[in-house]
Design a protein around this motif. Structure first.
Motif, PDB file in Angstrom:
ATOM      1  N   LEU A 190      23.591  16.760  63.375  1.00 32.03           N
ATOM      2  CA  LEU A 190      23.826  17.657  64.508  1.00 32.03           C
ATOM      3  C   LEU A 190      23.020  17.246  65.730  1.00 32.03           C
ATOM      4  O   LEU A 190      23.281  17.716  66.830  1.00 32.03           O
ATOM      5  CB  LEU A 190      23.439  19.082  64.126  1.00 32.03           C
ATOM      6  CG  LEU A 190      24.481  19.821  63.306  1.00 32.03           C
ATOM      7  CD1 LEU A 190      23.980  21.210  62.969  1.00 32.03           C
ATOM      8  CD2 LEU A 190      25.804  19.896  64.053  1.00 32.03           C
ATOM      9  N   SER A 191      22.019  16.420  65.524  1.00 35.20           N
ATOM     10  CA  SER A 191      21.153  16.055  66.649  1.00 35.20           C
ATOM     11  C   SER A 191      21.362  14.630  67.091  1.00 35.20           C
ATOM     12  O   SER A 191      20.463  14.025  67.668  1.00 35.20           O
ATOM     13  CB  SER A 191      19.688  16.238  66.265  1.00 35.20           C
ATOM     14  OG  SER A 191      19.489  17.476  65.672  1.00 35.20           O
ATOM     15  N   VAL A 192      22.535  14.098  66.812  1.00 36.21           N
ATOM     16  CA  VAL A 192      22.750  12.690  67.157  1.00 36.21           C
ATOM     17  C   VAL A 192      22.399  12.364  68.610  1.00 36.21           C
ATOM     18  O   VAL A 192      21.704  11.389  68.871  1.00 36.21           O
ATOM     19  CB  VAL A 192      24.175  12.251  66.800  1.00 36.21           C
ATOM     20  CG1 VAL A 192      24.498  10.915  67.438  1.00 36.21           C
ATOM     21  CG2 VAL A 192      24.299  12.134  65.306  1.00 36.21           C
ATOM     22  N   PRO A 193      22.802  13.177  69.583  1.00 29.70           N
ATOM     23  CA  PRO A 193      22.432  12.809  70.962  1.00 29.70           C
ATOM     24  C   PRO A 193      20.922  12.677  71.142  1.00 29.70           C
ATOM     25  O   PRO A 193      20.456  11.735  71.768  1.00 29.70           O
ATOM     26  CB  PRO A 193      22.965  13.963  71.805  1.00 29.70           C
ATOM     27  CG  PRO A 193      24.033  14.562  70.984  1.00 29.70           C
ATOM     28  CD  PRO A 193      23.627  14.388  69.565  1.00 29.70           C
ATOM     29  N   SER A 194      20.170  13.600  70.552  1.00 29.11           N
ATOM     30  CA  SER A 194      18.728  13.508  70.763  1.00 29.11           C
ATOM     31  C   SER A 194      18.140  12.354  69.962  1.00 29.11           C
ATOM     32  O   SER A 194      17.225  11.667  70.425  1.00 29.11           O
ATOM     33  CB  SER A 194      18.036  14.814  70.429  1.00 29.11           C
ATOM     34  OG  SER A 194      18.309  15.199  69.114  1.00 29.11           O
ATOM     35  N   LEU A 195      18.663  12.121  68.748  1.00 29.14           N
ATOM     36  CA  LEU A 195      18.157  10.986  67.973  1.00 29.14           C
ATOM     37  C   LEU A 195      18.426   9.684  68.714  1.00 29.14           C
ATOM     38  O   LEU A 195      17.575   8.794  68.782  1.00 29.14           O
ATOM     39  CB  LEU A 195      18.818  10.932  66.594  1.00 29.14           C
ATOM     40  CG  LEU A 195      18.416  12.030  65.620  1.00 29.14           C
ATOM     41  CD1 LEU A 195      19.106  11.829  64.276  1.00 29.14           C
ATOM     42  CD2 LEU A 195      16.913  12.043  65.433  1.00 29.14           C
ATOM     43  N   VAL A 196      19.621   9.587  69.277  1.00 35.33           N
ATOM     44  CA  VAL A 196      19.982   8.380  70.006  1.00 35.33           C
ATOM     45  C   VAL A 196      19.087   8.226  71.231  1.00 35.33           C
ATOM     46  O   VAL A 196      18.630   7.135  71.543  1.00 35.33           O
ATOM     47  CB  VAL A 196      21.473   8.442  70.398  1.00 35.33           C
ATOM     48  CG1 VAL A 196      21.774   7.447  71.475  1.00 35.33           C
ATOM     49  CG2 VAL A 196      22.336   8.177  69.172  1.00 35.33           C
ATOM     50  N   THR A 197      18.813   9.335  71.893  1.00 34.26           N
ATOM     51  CA  THR A 197      17.945   9.275  73.071  1.00 34.26           C
ATOM     52  C   THR A 197      16.551   8.788  72.701  1.00 34.26           C
ATOM     53  O   THR A 197      16.015   7.864  73.315  1.00 34.26           O
ATOM     54  CB  THR A 197      17.830  10.678  73.704  1.00 34.26           C
ATOM     55  OG1 THR A 197      19.141  11.146  73.960  1.00 34.26           O
ATOM     56  CG2 THR A 197      17.044  10.631  74.990  1.00 34.26           C
ATOM     57  N   ILE A 198      15.994   9.430  71.699  1.00 34.09           N
ATOM     58  CA  ILE A 198      14.647   9.026  71.285  1.00 34.09           C
ATOM     59  C   ILE A 198      14.672   7.586  70.774  1.00 34.09           C
ATOM     60  O   ILE A 198      13.752   6.799  71.019  1.00 34.09           O
ATOM     61  CB  ILE A 198      14.098   9.989  70.209  1.00 34.09           C
ATOM     62  CG1 ILE A 198      14.056  11.418  70.747  1.00 34.09           C
ATOM     63  CG2 ILE A 198      12.717   9.552  69.743  1.00 34.09           C
ATOM     64  CD1 ILE A 198      13.178  11.632  71.934  1.00 34.09           C
ATOM     65  N   GLY A 199      15.749   7.250  70.065  1.00 32.73           N
ATOM     66  CA  GLY A 199      15.897   5.870  69.591  1.00 32.73           C
ATOM     67  C   GLY A 199      15.865   4.898  70.761  1.00 32.73           C
ATOM     68  O   GLY A 199      15.197   3.867  70.716  1.00 32.73           O
ATOM     69  N   LEU A 200      16.558   5.267  71.815  1.00 30.16           N
ATOM     70  CA  LEU A 200      16.578   4.408  73.005  1.00 30.16           C
ATOM     71  C   LEU A 200      15.171   4.297  73.601  1.00 30.16           C
ATOM     72  O   LEU A 200      14.732   3.220  73.994  1.00 30.16           O
ATOM     73  CB  LEU A 200      17.543   4.990  74.042  1.00 30.16           C
ATOM     74  CG  LEU A 200      17.654   4.231  75.361  1.00 30.16           C
ATOM     75  CD1 LEU A 200      18.362   2.913  75.147  1.00 30.16           C
ATOM     76  CD2 LEU A 200      18.382   5.056  76.401  1.00 30.16           C
ATOM     77  N   PHE A 201      14.474   5.443  73.646  1.00 27.09           N
ATOM     78  CA  PHE A 201      13.118   5.418  74.189  1.00 27.09           C
ATOM     79  C   PHE A 201      12.245   4.443  73.394  1.00 27.09           C
ATOM     80  O   PHE A 201      11.494   3.657  73.950  1.00 27.09           O
ATOM     81  CB  PHE A 201      12.483   6.810  74.168  1.00 27.09           C
ATOM     82  CG  PHE A 201      13.055   7.755  75.192  1.00 27.09           C
ATOM     83  CD1 PHE A 201      14.070   7.338  76.045  1.00 27.09           C
ATOM     84  CD2 PHE A 201      12.588   9.053  75.294  1.00 27.09           C
ATOM     85  CE1 PHE A 201      14.593   8.201  76.992  1.00 27.09           C
ATOM     86  CE2 PHE A 201      13.111   9.928  76.240  1.00 27.09           C
ATOM     87  CZ  PHE A 201      14.117   9.506  77.074  1.00 27.09           C
ATOM     88  N   TYR A 202      12.354   4.542  72.065  1.00 29.56           N
ATOM     89  CA  TYR A 202      11.559   3.646  71.231  1.00 29.56           C
ATOM     90  C   TYR A 202      11.969   2.189  71.430  1.00 29.56           C
ATOM     91  O   TYR A 202      11.151   1.290  71.516  1.00 29.56           O
ATOM     92  CB  TYR A 202      11.707   4.009  69.753  1.00 29.56           C
ATOM     93  CG  TYR A 202      10.750   5.078  69.307  1.00 29.56           C
ATOM     94  CD1 TYR A 202       9.381   4.919  69.477  1.00 29.56           C
ATOM     95  CD2 TYR A 202      11.201   6.249  68.719  1.00 29.56           C
ATOM     96  CE1 TYR A 202       8.492   5.900  69.073  1.00 29.56           C
ATOM     97  CE2 TYR A 202      10.324   7.241  68.305  1.00 29.56           C
ATOM     98  CZ  TYR A 202       8.974   7.057  68.485  1.00 29.56           C
ATOM     99  OH  TYR A 202       8.089   8.029  68.096  1.00 29.56           O
ATOM    100  N   MET A 203      13.267   1.995  71.505  1.00 29.45           N
ATOM    101  CA  MET A 203      13.785   0.640  71.657  1.00 29.45           C
ATOM    102  C   MET A 203      13.189  -0.018  72.902  1.00 29.45           C
ATOM    103  O   MET A 203      12.718  -1.143  72.864  1.00 29.45           O
ATOM    104  CB  MET A 203      15.304   0.728  71.812  1.00 29.45           C
ATOM    105  CG  MET A 203      16.039  -0.338  71.094  1.00 29.45           C
ATOM    106  SD  MET A 203      17.643   0.281  70.619  1.00 29.45           S
ATOM    107  CE  MET A 203      18.536   0.102  72.076  1.00 29.45           C
ATOM    108  N   VAL A 204      13.230   0.736  73.992  1.00 28.35           N
ATOM    109  CA  VAL A 204      12.715   0.191  75.244  1.00 28.35           C
ATOM    110  C   VAL A 204      11.200  -0.001  75.160  1.00 28.35           C
ATOM    111  O   VAL A 204      10.662  -0.983  75.656  1.00 28.35           O
ATOM    112  CB  VAL A 204      13.105   1.115  76.413  1.00 28.35           C
ATOM    113  CG1 VAL A 204      12.416   0.685  77.685  1.00 28.35           C
ATOM    114  CG2 VAL A 204      14.605   1.105  76.580  1.00 28.35           C
TER     115      VAL A 204
END
Lengths: 287, 319, 507
Positions: A190-204
């Motif tokens: 249910l939190s895919v958008p936030s997981l993806v966002t945080i994932g992006l933050f970590y990635m960068v």
């Protein structure tokens, strides 16, 4: 009819402002790309900048690939980014979920302790000594583990989890679902958008890793991309006499390095945008 | 649960209270298990090195190590050195103002950007704008300064050539004390507007579409929906970001300022971190850096605690 | 639950699996501390010793395999030398010092850093071993050790300074266009700058040129003007007396002259914002006709190509010293105490006798004969040919382009440059042959209790005010008084005087 007109005005405004923002962003970027494709002498002849190159050369890119350590550092960065992001996302999710449950005993205390680490830190030397003591020095893990969980990202994710509707937890409890299953089968999907966002933050974060690499690693084979890029960018800033022995990187080369270094993170973004579709998942679970 | 806490701490644990505690803790063990790896990380990598803050109260010597280095005499020696330095009040003021401007003028554009993207119905357009505005985030400040020069330079800048072509005088954007802070804030907005919008977009995608549905049935305009559904839906993220940024109020962006400033604008641009960097360059003065860091952290801590207490009144606190 | 949800669940478990896998495969990643020496399988009585050298070579690194310098050193001295290049050199050395993990050898780029390390007891004392550094001494002279003396002891070797070749460079074609002769006095120079600004030297009918560009910090752009007036930063000996630049009455004259230039608007208005190589870019673009720089930035083949592309008519030449000097002709200054690096041993390496003696051998080896040639040009016969004393580079010399990082004690500058840059020799000789004032900055230690960062900022800001007429030049004495009261300038001069007397430069 009145409403229709104001709606249309609203639309016009939205598009106009967005278009303006896009233009403001794109013009300087064109400058970066064009400079990377134009020989330095041409750039100077044009008064120091070029927006649309009239003669294109890929020399700078060729030089980067053949004469610098960029290709290998690219591999190191890719490894660090993939592994680091997976690891960090996992740990952050595992922490954020319990902390988002208001019933958790000691929640305030733990949150305060985490927030505290954002403000206070022991400084360079004790951290280095720790990394040395646990034997991470001069390994890839020194670039991964010392910053595995970002307090900032953790608090954001916790805040996202908190905004999930309470009913889904009630329903899960009645189902007798175990906490682990609640996390993996309900909260996470249910939190895919936030997981993806945080994932992006970590990635960068991992992709842009520089100082830790310089501090904890001394084997040139383990240097990530930004260390190499930084050398290319900062060499001209030094007033040393090294320019007798070294050919200083031109602006063309610097811009090419910047393009190569940021391209992967830029290319990844469109794939991530898909997950920002409004209310997709809430709708899914209700329907 | 909240009422239990005073009981537990002030009175002797009656058997029933203790049992209830144990029961609740027992029921919560899966949560603690989940927290364990992360907490272990924070304890080992964040709390363990924290003994390093005592460097601020010592005359740290690389050879002696932290424990054996002599205590500073008086204990506030390094704080005093900072406080009595020639430019102290100016540094503090500059840091505070630049940071404040960045918060005040820098946070709103992110939200506006996210709102507009959210209202945009053409998917291709939305995605293109989103990607384009996200890209500048990946340019380092050195490059951004290069771009700034190309546009804003007094002699060669494109913008100034345009200004001159209509018969006005060139504006020294990068070397005038009137303009420099605006350039700092503006370039930061430019760099991070698309990046900053991401988090709000994520928050918006979590808003229940049923709310919009209901509003539409009631005949609400899109502007009204934006105000009454979307904005409240992302308020929790905004408050969180604001509180966290307040904690870093005395970090005005070292790298950006260090790369962009020059002698002419020192009076408005020299900040605490650039001063520490320049001062530290000359001597191995770790104690001074630690003292200044501690000072900054304390100010940040009080602001965060205050802001959180305030936010809690509206039910938006971080903890 | 829908299909989509299932998919996401799968994705989540894959994510978990990936991170676990990654955690397991840890040992397979490249790494290793590299501290255990490989057992030497040679017949030689001596074991090969690993030596780590840390420096900032700006990303230039020797090839990982087939590094002929490393091979040669292994062969000749039984040393396995490893160079580590650190971009944030001092940060790295500091943490390594804290971790009791300093490299065997390190190259400091600033005297202050070296002295800090030495006086804090982090470096090995070489004083008792100076007798074993005969070749180094022969190469560098006593100065190589005078520059590294801290509290009466020698903790390192001061690398031979690079050849000082700064001077004004001017657009000869602009002079020709305007029918002007090469300026020979400060007044003529002033007139040329005015003409370059106002008389359209490039003939493009646009008012788009300035007389001069450069860097304002430390009055860098005005160095030849300064030295013509007899002033130079920071400590010089004039008529047997020590002179501190900041309290030198000649500095007032310099500021007055520069202030006039600023008034006439012949200076790049962005002097204060320029940094790094920006002034050169502007000069190459044809924005300014005079710039203070070196041959390496002007006439190296790649540079010529750049400015010729930008401006095919351009012709840059060196401005000879001005005749109306106050204390002798000078286009620049040179630091008698200067060094391009300070090589030192960690205390640990110094107390390991075997290691210490090998390192001393190494320093000797690269300071004379075959070893010196090796680090300058590469292998004889392969990268260069030796004909008597004359070095000629071969076509393969490019493969030895990294060898400069092994020049720990430096190189004989002029012959080195002559061999490396045969096309530029005349420029180098001309630039190096120009008269220069001598300063002694390298010998002078900093004064306890002065915040030099604040001092520098104060000085820069006041200079800016004087030059741009925000402060009356007659306030100069007050400026000196402020320096005395705020930053102990008088004590500083006294301190410098004592050091230079001790070294015998001052009677």
């Amino acid at each position: 009819m009145v409403r229709g007109r104001s709606e249309r005005w609203f639309d016009v405004m939205v598009y106009a402002v967005l278009l303006f923002a896009a233009l403001v962003a794109v013009v300087p970027l064109m400058f970066v790309v064009s400079m990377s494709l134009t020989p330095y002498g041409e750039v100077l002849r044009n008064g120091g900048y070029v927006f649309i190159p009239n003669s294109v050369t890929f020399d700078a890119y060729q030089y980067l690939l053949e004469r610098t350590k960029l290709p290998r550092s690219f591999g190191v960065s890719a490894f660090v980014t993939v592994v680091g992001t997976s690891l960090s996302l996992m740990l952050t999710m595992l922490m954020a979920y319990p902390l988002s449950r208001r019933k958790l005993k000691g929640r305030s205390l733990i949150l305060l302790l985490i927030l505290f680490t954002m403000l206070f830190n022991g400084g360079l030397i004790p951290t280095y000594l720790l990394v040395q003591k646990v034997g991470l020095l001069n390994t890839v893990w020194a670039m991964l583990i010392p910053n595995a969980v970002s307090a900032f990202n953790l608090l954001i994710m916790k805040s996202f989890f908190e905004s999930l509707p309470e009913e889904i937890f009630e329903a899960a409890k009645i189902d007798g679902a175990k906490e682990w299953r609640i996390l993996t089968t309900i909260v996470a999907p249910l939190s895919v958008p936030s997981l993806v966002t945080i994932g992006l933050f970590y990635m960068v974060q991992y992709w842009n890793l520089y100082f830790q690499a310089v501090l904890y690693v001394q084997d040139a084979a383990l240097y990530p991309l930004q260390v190499v890029v930084r050398n290319i960018l900062m060499m001209n800033q030094s007033m040393d006499d090294i320019n007798v022995d070294v050919t200083l990187p031109t602006v063309t080369l610097q811009m090419a390095a910047v393009v190569v270094a940021s391209l992967p993170m830029i290319m990844v973004y469109p794939f991530i945008q898909k997950y920002f579709i409004k209310g997709m998942l809430i709708g899914a679970i209700k329907g | 649960m909240a009422q239990n806490l005073p009981n537990a701490s002030t009175t002797r644990h009656s058997p029933s209270v203790r049992r209830r505690w144990r029961k609740e803790l027992g029921a919560q063990w899966p949560w603690y298990l989940m927290l364990l790896p992360g907490l272990a990380f924070f304890i080992v990598f964040k709390y363990f090195p924290m003994y390093g803050v005592i460097i601020a109260f010592k005359d740290y010597d690389l050879l002696e190590g932290i424990a054996a280095s002599p205590w500073a005499d008086p204990w506030y020696k390094h704080f005093e050195y900072f406080y009595r330095s020639t430019y102290f009040s100016q540094l503090l003021m500059n840091t505070f103002l630049i940071s404040l401007y960045k918060i005040v003028f820098g946070m709103a554009p992110d939200i506006v950007m996210a709102l507009l993207l959210n209202e945009c119905r053409k998917a291709w357009f939305k995605r293109s704008v989103q990607t384009l505005t996200y890209m500048p985030h990946f340019l380092s400040w050195v490059i951004i300064y290069g771009i700034a020069l190309a546009f804003l330079s007094e002699t060669t800048g494109i913008l100034n050539r345009m200004i001159q072509s209509i018969g006005l005088d060139a504006v020294p954007f990068l070397s005038s004390t009137d303009w420099f802070r605006s350039v700092l804030v503006g370039s930061e907005i430019w760099k991070d507007i698309g990046w900053g919008a991401i988090i709000y977009l994520a928050a918006m995608s979590a808003i229940d579409p049923a709310l919009y549905e209901a509003a539409r049935v009631d005949g609400a305009s899109r502007f009204r929906m934006m105000r009454h559904i979307t904005l409240p839906g992302i308020a929790h993220v905004f408050v969180l970001l604001l509180i966290l940024r307040l904690g870093h109020i005395l970090d005005a962006g070292f790298e950006q300022v260090y790369i962009m400033y020059n002698i002419r604008v020192y009076p408005v641009a020299d900040i605490i971190d650039t001063w520490v960097y320049r001062t530290g360059l000359e001597r191995l003065n770790f104690s001074l850096a630690a003292a200044v860091g501690l000072f900054k952290s304390f100010i940040g801590l009080w602001l965060v605690l205050g802001a959180n207490a305030l936010a809690k009144r509206w039910g938006q606190g971080v903890w | 639950m829908t299909k989509k949800l299932k998919m996401l669940q799968t994705a989540c478990s894959i994510l978990l699996a990936v991170s676990l896998l990654a955690a397991c495969s840890g040992n397979a990643t490249p790494g290793g501390s590299g501290s255990s020496p490989p057992p030497a399988a040679t017949e030689k009585p001596r074991e090969v010793i690993d030596i780590e050298m840390v420096m900032n070579s700006w990303g230039t690194l020797p090839p990982e395999t087939g590094d002929f310098v490393v091979n040669k050193l292994k062969e000749e001295l039984d040393i396995n030398l490893k160079i580590v290049s650190e971009t944030e050199l001092m940060d790295k050395l500091n943490v390594r010092a804290a971790g009791n993990n300093l490299p065997d050898l390190m190259m400091f780029s600033s005297a202050n850093d070296y002295r800090d390390y030495a006086s804090r007891g982090l470096l090995a004392d070489l004083t008792p071993h100076l007798g074993k550094l005969a070749q180094v001494k022969e190469f560098l002279g006593q100065g190589g050790f005078d520059k590294t003396t801290v509290n009466g002891k020698v903790y390192g070797v001061a690398k031979e300074p690079t050849l000082r070749t700064f001077s004004y460079w001017i657009r000869q074609d602009w002079l020709n266009n305007l029918g002007l002769p090469m300026p020979t006095t400060l007044d003529e120079f002033n007139d040329v700058l005015v003409a370059f600004t106002k008389n359209d030297p490039d003939g493009n009918k646009k008012n788009d040129t300035y007389g001069m560009t450069g860097i304002f910090t430390g009055l860098h752009a005005f160095t030849p003007i300064m030295t013509t007036f007899g002033a130079a930063p920071t400590y010089q000996i004039r008529n047997g007396e020590i002179v501190n630049f900041y309290s030198d009455p000649q500095l007032k004259e310099v500021l007055a002259y520069v202030q006039k230039l600023a008034d006439e608007k012949v200076l790049d208005p962005e002097l204060a914002t320029n940094s790094g190589k920006m002034p050169l870019d502007k000069a190459f673009q044809g924005m300014a006709g005079v710039v203070y720089t070196t041959w390496a930035d002007m006439v190296k083949d790649d540079k010529v190509k750049v400015w010729k592309t930008a401006n095919p008519d351009a012709e840059w030449v060196i401005v000879p010293p001005f005749k109306d000097h106050a204390y002798g002709e000078a286009v620049d200054y040179v630091d008698a105490g200067g060094s391009s690096g300070y090589v030192a041993l960690s205390k640990a390496a110094g107390s390991n006798e075997e290691k210490l003696s090998r390192i001393l051998e190494l320093l000797n080896y690269i300071s004379h004969g075959e070893g010196l040639n090796l680090v300058q040009f590469g292998l004889e016969g392969e990268h260069f040919i030796l004909d008597g004393d004359k070095v000629t580079l071969t076509e393969k010399s490019g493969d030895a382009g990294f060898s400069w990082i092994y020049q720990f004690t430096g190189r004989p500058e002029q012959s080195y440059l002559a061999a490396k840059f045969p096309n530029q020799v005349s420029w180098i000789d001309q630039a190096a042959g120009l008269p220069r004032l001598t300063v002694y900055n390298g010998f002078i230690t900093q004064l306890e209790g002065v915040n030099y960062a604040d001092r520098d900022r104060f000085i820069e800001e006041e200079f800016l005010k004087f030059v741009y007429n925000k402060r009356d030049i007659n306030d100069f004495d007050q400026f000196v008084a402020s320096l005395n009261s705020m930053f102990m300038l008088e004590q500083e001069t006294e301190h410098a005087k004592q050091i230079l007397s001790g070294l015998g430069y001052l009677k």
